[in-house]
Scaffold this motif. Structure first.
Motif, mmCIF file in Angstrom:
data_model
loop_
_atom_site.group_PDB
_atom_site.id
_atom_site.type_symbol
_atom_site.label_atom_id
_atom_site.label_comp_id
_atom_site.label_asym_id
_atom_site.label_seq_id
_atom_site.Cartn_x
_atom_site.Cartn_y
_atom_site.Cartn_z
ATOM 1 N N MET A 33 2.539 6.149 1.429
ATOM 2 C CA MET A 33 1.534 6.474 2.437
ATOM 3 C C MET A 33 1.445 7.983 2.621
ATOM 4 O O MET A 33 0.367 8.566 2.664
ATOM 5 N N ASN A 34 2.609 8.624 2.705
ATOM 6 C CA ASN A 34 2.628 10.071 2.887
ATOM 7 C C ASN A 34 1.964 10.783 1.707
ATOM 8 O O ASN A 34 1.256 11.773 1.893
ATOM 9 N N SER A 55 -2.772 -6.708 5.187
ATOM 10 C CA SER A 55 -4.013 -5.975 4.935
ATOM 11 C C SER A 55 -5.166 -6.755 5.547
ATOM 12 O O SER A 55 -5.233 -7.986 5.424
ATOM 13 N N PRO A 87 -4.132 7.713 5.141
ATOM 14 C CA PRO A 87 -3.594 7.244 6.419
ATOM 15 C C PRO A 87 -4.308 7.870 7.612
ATOM 16 O O PRO A 87 -4.680 9.044 7.580
ATOM 17 N N SER A 123 -8.186 1.897 2.925
ATOM 18 C CA SER A 123 -8.646 1.935 1.532
ATOM 19 C C SER A 123 -10.135 1.603 1.489
ATOM 20 O O SER A 123 -10.614 0.735 2.210
ATOM 21 N N VAL A 134 1.163 -0.012 7.543
ATOM 22 C CA VAL A 134 2.240 0.770 6.924
ATOM 23 C C VAL A 134 3.586 0.254 7.414
ATOM 24 O O VAL A 134 3.849 0.203 8.613
ATOM 25 N N THR A 142 -0.505 9.790 0.050
ATOM 26 C CA THR A 142 -1.968 9.664 0.136
ATOM 27 C C THR A 142 -2.559 10.555 1.214
ATOM 28 O O THR A 142 -3.786 10.606 1.369
ATOM 29 N N SER A 143 -1.717 11.283 1.949
ATOM 30 C CA SER A 143 -2.247 12.229 2.932
ATOM 31 C C SER A 143 -2.540 13.583 2.298
ATOM 32 O O SER A 143 -3.065 14.482 2.958
ATOM 33 N N TRP A 163 -3.702 2.513 7.100
ATOM 34 C CA TRP A 163 -3.739 3.037 5.739
ATOM 35 C C TRP A 163 -5.044 2.507 5.159
ATOM 36 O O TRP A 163 -5.115 1.384 4.691
ATOM 37 N N LEU A 206 -7.789 6.159 -0.661
ATOM 38 C CA LEU A 206 -6.733 5.623 0.190
ATOM 39 C C LEU A 206 -6.164 6.766 1.022
ATOM 40 O O LEU A 206 -5.741 7.787 0.475
ATOM 41 N N ILE A 250 -0.410 3.204 12.219
ATOM 42 C CA ILE A 250 -1.043 3.926 11.125
ATOM 43 C C ILE A 250 -1.935 2.968 10.354
ATOM 44 O O ILE A 250 -1.464 1.962 9.829
ATOM 45 N N ASN A 292 -4.805 -1.360 5.892
ATOM 46 C CA ASN A 292 -3.491 -1.770 5.412
ATOM 47 C C ASN A 292 -2.448 -1.300 6.416
ATOM 48 O O ASN A 292 -2.490 -0.156 6.880
#
Length: 194
Positions: free
Chosen positions: A91-92, A129, A40, A28, A83, A94-95, A26, A38, A24, A81
């Motif tokens: 992370m979830n 990152s 995923p 940004s 995960v 930001t989805s 992530w 941000l 994944i 980034n």
């Protein structure tokens, strides 16, 4: 059963369910107006080691690009980034589908940190990152493939052994299909044949 991808239902479900686990990214970015973004992407991977290049693929092309891909292409930079299990809930978050003017860092409660080379922020809580400069973007059907050359890396000491990346210490999370994810803590070794 054999047949073309659509013979098995949705080609998306076939590909995302069979090509697993997927790393994944992530991603940004910072929009040209300064807004942080941000999100995923599980269609992501390493494209090259010389030059070091990472990729992510985003649904949409042209005017229909998602914010991360559009920002990466317009500003020519992004951060990939990694995960890990300790940030998977953020992370979830930001989805979620948010307006382009909303800040996913704030929405998910993660800390934006300045980068060294690029203007896009990185996730301070991420163990690894990669600051990337846009190498190329390619429209592939209804998606856009974004490739970025790694120009700087941030690696937390907690995932290093003798100054080198230690995969036994990086509790990365992979994407399966639907709502499923996988941990990378169940590992085994195989000697590569000569």
């Amino acid at each position: 059963m054999d047949g073309p991808p659509d013979a098995f239902g949705s080609p998306y479900r076939l590909l995302s369910g069979a090509v697993v686990p997927r790393p994944i990214a992530w991603v940004s970015t910072r929009a040209p107006n300064g807004t942080r973004n941000l999100a995923p992407y599980s269609f992501s991977n390493v494209a090259s080691v010389d030059p070091p290049t990472l990729l992510f693929s985003s649904v949409g092309t042209g005017d229909d690009l998602k914010d991360s891909a559009r920002n990466a292409i317009e500003t020519e930079e992004f951060v990939f980034n990694v995960v890990t299990e300790d940030v998977v809930e953020a992370m979830n978050e930001t989805s979620a589908t948010l307006d382009p003017s909303e800040d996913e860092f704030e929405h998910a409660g993660v800390t934006p940190a300045d980068c060294v080379v690029v203007d896009a922020p990185r996730v301070a809580e991420a163990a690894v990152s990669f600051e990337c400069r846009l190498a190329e973007s390619i429209e592939v059907g209804t998606s856009t493939l974004v490739l970025g050359e790694v120009v700087h890396a941030h690696v937390d000491d907690s995932v290093l052994t003798d100054g080198k990346m230690d995969t036994q210490k990086l509790d990365a999370v992979g994407r399966m299909a639907g709502n499923e994810y996988t941990r990378t803590t169940d590992r085994f070794s195989l000697e590569r044949p000569p």
